[in-house]
Design an enzyme around this catalytic site. Sequence first.
Site, short mmCIF file in Angstrom:
data_model
loop_
_atom_site.label_atom_id
_atom_site.label_comp_id
_atom_site.label_asym_id
_atom_site.label_seq_id
_atom_site.Cartn_x
_atom_site.Cartn_y
_atom_site.Cartn_z
N LYS A 304 0.84 -1.22 0.00
CA LYS A 304 0.00 0.00 0.00
C LYS A 304 0.87 1.26 0.00
O LYS A 304 0.80 2.10 0.90
CB LYS A 304 -0.95 0.03 1.20
O1 S5P Z 1 -9.43 -2.45 2.40
C1 S5P Z 1 -8.62 -3.32 2.67
C2 S5P Z 1 -7.51 -3.55 1.87
C3 S5P Z 1 -6.67 -4.61 2.19
S1 S5P Z 1 -5.44 -5.01 1.08
N1 S5P Z 1 -8.83 -4.15 3.74
C4 S5P Z 1 -8.00 -5.17 4.05
O2 S5P Z 1 -8.28 -5.89 5.01
N2 S5P Z 1 -6.87 -5.39 3.29
C5 S5P Z 1 -5.90 -6.45 3.64
O3 S5P Z 1 -6.55 -7.71 3.54
C6 S5P Z 1 -5.38 -6.37 5.06
O4 S5P Z 1 -4.16 -5.65 5.10
C7 S5P Z 1 -5.16 -7.83 5.44
O5 S5P Z 1 -3.87 -8.24 5.05
C8 S5P Z 1 -6.16 -8.57 4.61
C9 S5P Z 1 -7.40 -8.99 5.36
O6 S5P Z 1 -7.11 -9.90 6.36
P1 S5P Z 1 -8.21 -10.59 7.30
O7 S5P Z 1 -7.44 -11.39 8.28
O8 S5P Z 1 -9.01 -9.50 7.94
O9 S5P Z 1 -9.04 -11.45 6.37
#
Ligand code: S5P
Length: 474
Positions: A304
Amino acid sequence: MDINHKLEELALSLYRIDAIKFGDFMTKSGIKTPVYFDLRVIVSYPDVMELISDLLYHYAIKDSKYDHVCGVPYTALPIATLLSVKTKKSMLMRRKETKSYGTKKAIEGHYKQGETCLIIEDVITSGSSVMETVTDLKKEGLNVENAVIILDREQGGRQNLEGNKVQIKSLFTMTELINILVKNNKISKQMGADVISYLKDVQAPVVVPEIDRASLPYEKRAELTSNLIAKQLFTIMATKKTNLCISVDLTSSTKILDLLGKVGEHVCLVKTHIDIIEDYTDNFIVQLRQLAQKYNFLILEDRKYADIGNTVALQYSKGLYKVGEWADCVTVHSLPGEGILKAVSGSAKDVNKGVFLLAEMSSEGNLITPDYTEATVKMAAKYPELITGFVCQNRTTFKDPGLIQLTPGVQLESSKDELGQVYNTPEKVVLENGADVIVVGRGIVAAKNPELQAVVYKDTLWKCYIKRISGKIE
Ligand code: S5P
């Protein structure tokens, strides 16, 4: 019922009540026209209303399968009402002025996603009024494939609607109506010929059907992209039959490699946060790339980037991680402006690299506004060879079928974490929100058996995708 006889009766009635007039008229846009239609007057003639609804029923509706009828506002509303009562099928009503009514729904009535709606309209010229109603109904998850019309003016409406997958049945074409009136000496042959040639000359512009990216299969979309990483990713998804991206948010390199050894065959993309690894070595990257090769997945470093171009160029290619050397694609914020994209494309050593631009975020209270999202999509359009797609949450965020919607914030049950992450279900993000590649982190990584859980996610997400492209819910 003798349909031809009744059609003739209707044509003569429409003429009698001045719903069709011949002579020298001026259109709203100041063009001279030899014919004038106004079917709104039919409400004053119950006999004509009854004749129209009988004819539509026998000629166009009796054998069709549908759950609801919906008249295009306003002229067709009373006709749709009569047909609803006659056929005992429910009616839906589309509001034209939702905006001025604030939060009022665009469609009134009770319905369920996936049900079928038949459109009723009086006259079609370009087909655009029918299309507006179709679009609003489809937004609610209804299937709309057929419209029944009283009069087709033969000015391009039928072609436009068919191009948008709406088949029409009309009681009359303009030529048929004119022929009846000429035969019955209501208008002269010359007048009939003048009207037909006038309508042929004044054709409505062709409404190019918009491709709904979410309804196209990945293999088709691979042909529509200008970015080589998007092409590869679409192809991997189609061949491996998976649209699952695992986010390996672990801090130990051995644990990451271990996990990928188990789930690599089930994913199309592996998303890393390289700067959270505590025991990082160059050898980790060697092994990561070997796994990518072995299991045929791509690697997205979720850095990012959000700085000025010069700094991002350094962050991307230098330092401890040298991301540009091993990541197939990276995530980038549009916040600093276009320079950030120039920086990545200038620093990428080969052309086979990609960028996912952040157009929306999954976290509660994030500061991205609709204007920011729109400007991000516009910015991306200037760099078609670099942009793989968008990190975003909505089907309407962008249209280009060559770009990929990467959607994080997904778990089997909708929920939230304690730091503002918002989770939606696979069904919601794929079927409703248009996600192409679905990012799952803790949903798999924190499961007791991540391998089994990866298969559950993969199967569920793929089923949703198949349902989506089969066109049941658009
Ligand atoms: O808007 C966003 C963009 C990203 S890339 N929301 C997110 O959660 N992410 C990424 O997706 C975040 O940095 C994490 O690595 C992943 C979601 O992880 P989870 O464990 O919540 O499924």
